[in-house]
Design a protein around this motif. Sequence first.
Motif, PDB file in Angstrom:
ATOM      1  N   THR A   1      51.851  41.962  41.610  1.00 35.46           N
ATOM      2  CA  THR A   1      50.743  42.855  41.935  1.00 35.46           C
ATOM      3  C   THR A   1      50.878  44.166  41.175  1.00 35.46           C
ATOM      4  O   THR A   1      51.972  44.737  41.100  1.00 35.46           O
ATOM      5  N   ASN A   2      49.750  44.621  40.612  1.00 36.28           N
ATOM      6  CA  ASN A   2      49.690  45.897  39.884  1.00 36.28           C
ATOM      7  C   ASN A   2      50.726  45.988  38.756  1.00 36.28           C
ATOM      8  O   ASN A   2      51.260  47.059  38.478  1.00 36.28           O
TER       9      ASN A   2
ATOM     10  N   LYS B   1      47.839  39.607  40.689  1.00 37.97           N
ATOM     11  CA  LYS B   1      46.764  40.378  41.312  1.00 37.97           C
ATOM     12  C   LYS B   1      46.736  41.786  40.734  1.00 37.97           C
ATOM     13  O   LYS B   1      47.749  42.481  40.735  1.00 37.97           O
ATOM     14  N   GLN B   2      45.572  42.155  40.226  1.00 32.75           N
ATOM     15  CA  GLN B   2      45.344  43.485  39.663  1.00 32.75           C
ATOM     16  C   GLN B   2      46.371  43.832  38.588  1.00 32.75           C
ATOM     17  O   GLN B   2      46.840  44.967  38.500  1.00 32.75           O
TER      18      GLN B   2
ATOM     19  N   SER C   1      41.434  39.758  39.585  1.00 33.20           N
ATOM     20  CA  SER C   1      41.177  41.146  39.176  1.00 33.20           C
ATOM     21  C   SER C   1      42.184  41.624  38.130  1.00 33.20           C
ATOM     22  O   SER C   1      42.709  42.732  38.209  1.00 33.20           O
ATOM     23  N   CYS C   2      42.443  40.770  37.144  1.00 37.24           N
ATOM     24  CA  CYS C   2      43.394  41.099  36.083  1.00 37.24           C
ATOM     25  C   CYS C   2      42.669  41.418  34.780  1.00 37.24           C
ATOM     26  O   CYS C   2      41.537  40.986  34.569  1.00 37.24           O
TER      27      CYS C   2
ATOM     28  N   SER D   1      38.318  38.592  36.668  1.00 38.19           N
ATOM     29  CA  SER D   1      39.256  39.070  35.640  1.00 38.19           C
ATOM     30  C   SER D   1      38.543  39.321  34.324  1.00 38.19           C
ATOM     31  O   SER D   1      37.519  38.706  34.023  1.00 38.19           O
TER      32      SER D   1
END
Length: 98
Positions: free
Chosen positions: A18-19, A38-39, A59-60, A80
């Motif tokens: 994530t992130n 994720k992200q 959401s990449c 994405s």
Amino acid sequence: MLTMSGFDLNRYSDQTFTNLTLEETRIEHVEFQNCQFKQCKFPNVIFNKVKFTDCDFESCDLSLSKFPSCKFSEVSFKSSKLVGINWTELSWPLVKLT
């Protein structure tokens, strides 16, 4: 374990990233099995001979990334950014019709 230039291990299974942000780097000979991204941001990253199996990207940003000789199996991309990717560089399976 993750380094500034990429992934330390050759294989990752059942993990969620994530992130995560990696830019203009090279990731080689890594296998991801049942992983979620994720992200995450991977702009201009070269994934060389990387295998993604049952992975999800949500959401990449993979803009202008390269995937020479990579293998994708049961991979999904949700919300994405996939701009400027040459999908023909992937290692596609040979399909023989009789």
